[in-house]
Scaffold this motif. Structure first.
Motif, PDB file in Angstrom:
ATOM      1  N   UNK A 197       0.818  -1.310   0.082  1.00  0.00           N
ATOM      2  CA  UNK A 197      -0.099   0.026  -0.068  1.00  0.00           C
ATOM      3  C   UNK A 197       0.871   1.142  -0.278  1.00  0.00           C
ATOM      4  N   UNK A 198       0.655   2.299  -1.023  1.00  0.00           N
ATOM      5  CA  UNK A 198       1.130   3.596  -1.096  1.00  0.00           C
ATOM      6  C   UNK A 198       0.209   4.714  -1.398  1.00  0.00           C
ATOM      7  N   UNK A 199       0.490   5.789  -1.387  1.00  0.00           N
ATOM      8  CA  UNK A 199      -0.273   6.796  -1.612  1.00  0.00           C
ATOM      9  C   UNK A 199       0.233   7.353  -3.108  1.00  0.00           C
ATOM     10  N   UNK A 200      -0.748   7.413  -4.078  1.00  0.00           N
ATOM     11  CA  UNK A 200      -0.404   7.889  -5.281  1.00  0.00           C
ATOM     12  C   UNK A 200      -1.443   8.557  -6.055  1.00  0.00           C
ATOM     13  N   UNK A 201      -1.144   9.681  -7.032  1.00  0.00           N
ATOM     14  CA  UNK A 201      -1.949  10.271  -7.819  1.00  0.00           C
ATOM     15  C   UNK A 201      -2.603   9.650  -8.814  1.00  0.00           C
ATOM     16  N   UNK A 202      -3.882   9.296  -8.838  1.00  0.00           N
ATOM     17  CA  UNK A 202      -4.376   8.474 -10.087  1.00  0.00           C
ATOM     18  C   UNK A 202      -4.111   9.324 -11.420  1.00  0.00           C
ATOM     19  N   UNK A 203      -4.426  10.612 -11.404  1.00  0.00           N
ATOM     20  CA  UNK A 203      -4.222  11.343 -12.646  1.00  0.00           C
ATOM     21  C   UNK A 203      -2.875  11.006 -13.365  1.00  0.00           C
ATOM     22  N   UNK A 234      -6.133  11.332  -5.144  1.00  0.00           N
ATOM     23  CA  UNK A 234      -5.238  10.585  -4.216  1.00  0.00           C
ATOM     24  C   UNK A 234      -5.645   9.265  -3.812  1.00  0.00           C
ATOM     25  N   UNK A 235      -5.050   8.302  -3.984  1.00  0.00           N
ATOM     26  CA  UNK A 235      -5.713   7.006  -3.749  1.00  0.00           C
ATOM     27  C   UNK A 235      -4.540   6.406  -2.966  1.00  0.00           C
ATOM     28  N   UNK A 236      -5.175   5.411  -2.132  1.00  0.00           N
ATOM     29  CA  UNK A 236      -4.284   4.793  -1.275  1.00  0.00           C
ATOM     30  C   UNK A 236      -4.189   3.136  -1.329  1.00  0.00           C
ATOM     31  N   UNK A 237      -3.378   2.529  -2.273  1.00  0.00           N
ATOM     32  CA  UNK A 237      -3.586   1.131  -2.627  1.00  0.00           C
ATOM     33  C   UNK A 237      -2.308   0.782  -3.168  1.00  0.00           C
ATOM     34  N   UNK A 342     -16.224  -0.531 -15.950  1.00  0.00           N
ATOM     35  CA  UNK A 342     -16.282   0.333 -14.961  1.00  0.00           C
ATOM     36  C   UNK A 342     -15.757  -0.373 -13.528  1.00  0.00           C
ATOM     37  N   UNK A 343     -14.901   0.487 -12.866  1.00  0.00           N
ATOM     38  CA  UNK A 343     -14.377  -0.001 -11.459  1.00  0.00           C
ATOM     39  C   UNK A 343     -15.007   0.793 -10.676  1.00  0.00           C
ATOM     40  N   UNK A 344     -15.446   0.227  -9.575  1.00  0.00           N
ATOM     41  CA  UNK A 344     -15.719   1.129  -8.148  1.00  0.00           C
ATOM     42  C   UNK A 344     -15.003   0.621  -7.162  1.00  0.00           C
ATOM     43  N   UNK A 345     -14.061   1.245  -6.246  1.00  0.00           N
ATOM     44  CA  UNK A 345     -13.303   0.937  -5.340  1.00  0.00           C
ATOM     45  C   UNK A 345     -12.957   2.029  -4.163  1.00  0.00           C
ATOM     46  N   UNK A 346     -12.796   1.882  -3.270  1.00  0.00           N
ATOM     47  CA  UNK A 346     -12.398   2.841  -2.008  1.00  0.00           C
ATOM     48  C   UNK A 346     -10.986   3.560  -2.437  1.00  0.00           C
ATOM     49  N   UNK A 347     -11.097   4.703  -2.017  1.00  0.00           N
ATOM     50  CA  UNK A 347      -9.963   5.493  -2.203  1.00  0.00           C
ATOM     51  C   UNK A 347      -8.852   5.114  -1.335  1.00  0.00           C
ATOM     52  N   UNK A 348      -9.192   4.467  -0.096  1.00  0.00           N
ATOM     53  CA  UNK A 348      -7.831   3.940   0.673  1.00  0.00           C
ATOM     54  C   UNK A 348      -8.232   2.417   1.132  1.00  0.00           C
ATOM     55  N   UNK A 349      -7.270   1.934   1.428  1.00  0.00           N
ATOM     56  CA  UNK A 349      -7.383   0.634   1.954  1.00  0.00           C
ATOM     57  C   UNK A 349      -6.645   0.511   3.170  1.00  0.00           C
TER      58      UNK A 349
END
Length: 361
Positions: A197-203, A234-237, A342-349
């Motif tokens: 798990x790391x923090x990253x910019x989806x864009x 920003x996602x955490x995954x 289509x993917x639906x998921x939490x922004x953080x894990x």
């Protein structure tokens, strides 16, 4: 039955003696008590006692019969027909009826687990057959062409040798890709999977991925683009695994989206802490009958194991496994105009969720 009769007779004798004693006590202490009261009183009590005794004995006998019938049906189910239910009902004894219902629920659950186990075993057999086929085909080609090159009895030109060696090399890479996909697929099925798990910019992730496909897109006349709303998500995954998801979806679009002129990645935050990501193209529609099976391992829409498009047939199964590991879900919507994964998921894990994730398809 004999025990019930003996017990009933004993109880009847005791009851008669008790009634006689009560009658004598009434005659001793109450002056108005006389023979005119004694015998009707005795007969009424005796009849009531016998009637109550009969009710108790009948219920006891029926309860025993019910238990015997239940025991018999359980033995039959255990030894002969474990997939059936106990259909016999005993409404007179609600506690036994509840026991029957509870057993039927347990039996239904056991049968479901058994059928799922059979399905898993069948799926494993099919998977092994498919793996053997996919490995054997390029391996046979490699051996055949290399055999021609090393065969001393046949003289080959330098051009022919180069052709055969290149073919063997291409098939070796095909086998390597298959083995890597199998390894990645097995990891998505593991109960003990751990996400990095790391923090990253989806864009930024979208921009990097699309940049690597620019040359291929130009050659095919396809426009690549992405859109993020809001501009910063920003996602955490596990960024590496999620990159694999989008790579597989992009590869799938390039291979199978016949006639597509664009491929677009979009991401939005529609719910609190939930991202919805679309991978869209305007190529040929996916048949509705194929959509439900699209994420099954080795499934191809054209139903061909030797498709000219290549690939292991595991790409979308890997995608679903990784999305599941991130507590998300994926589905497909396709019509004559657009096809969207289509993917639906939490922004953080959370660490606990990622460690406990089954990653099953």
């Amino acid at each position: 039955m004999l025990i019930l009769i003996v017990r009933s007779m004993g109880w009847l004798v005791v009851s008669i003696l008790a009634i006689l004693m009560l009658s004598n006590l009434m005659e001793r202490y109450f002056s108005w008590w006389s023979a005119s009261f004694r015998w009707p009183f005795f007969c009424i009590l005796l009849v009531l006692n016998i009637f109550g005794l009969l009710i108790v004995d009948i219920r006891s006998w029926r309860r025993k019969r019910s238990l015997q019938e239940l025991s018999h049906q359980l033995i039959v189910l255990a030894s002969e027909k474990p997939e059936t239910k106990i259909t016999w009902e005993t409404n007179s004894f609600p506690e036994l009826q509840e026991l029957i219902k509870a057993f039927n629920r347990v039996n239904n659950h056991s049968q479901q687990l058994y059928q799922e186990e059979l399905k898993v075993e069948k799926s494993k057999d099919e998977m092994m057959s498919n793996i053997s086929h996919d490995l054997r085909t390029p391996l046979t080609t490699i051996i055949g062409y290399l055999g021609l090159v090393v065969n001393q009895t046949q003289t080959l030109s330098a051009e022919e040798q180069q052709k055969y060696i290149k073919t063997a090399y291409d098939k070796s890479n095909q086998m390597k890709a298959l083995v890597e996909d199998l390894f990645e697929f097995s990891k998505t099925q593991s109960q003990d999977v751990n996400l990095n798990l790391t923090q990253f910019n989806l864009g930024d992730l979208f921009a990097q991925l699309l940049a690597s496909y620019e040359l291929e897109a130009q050659q095919r006349g396809i426009t690549l683009s992405y859109d993020i709303s809001p501009k910063l998500i920003v996602m955490y995954g596990d960024s590496d695994k999620l990159a694999r998801v989008f790579i597989n979806l992009l590869n799938n679009a390039f291979k199978y989206a016949d006639g597509a002129t664009f491929i677009k990645l979009t991401a939005q935050i529609k719910e609190r802490n939930m991202a919805e990501i679309h991978v869209v193209n305007n190529g040929a529609a996916i048949p509705s009958a194929s959509i439900k099976e699209l994420f099954d391992r080795f499934y191809r829409v054209d139903n061909s194991r030797n498709s000219s498009t290549g690939g292991s047939g595991l790409g979308l199964a890997i995608v679903k496994g990784i999305v599941s590991q991130h507590q998300g879900k994926i589905w497909v919507e396709s019509d004559q105009d657009l096809t969207a994964f289509i993917i639906k998921m939490p922004l953080s894990q959370s660490e606990e969720e990622s460690n406990d994730s089954p990653g099953k398809n």
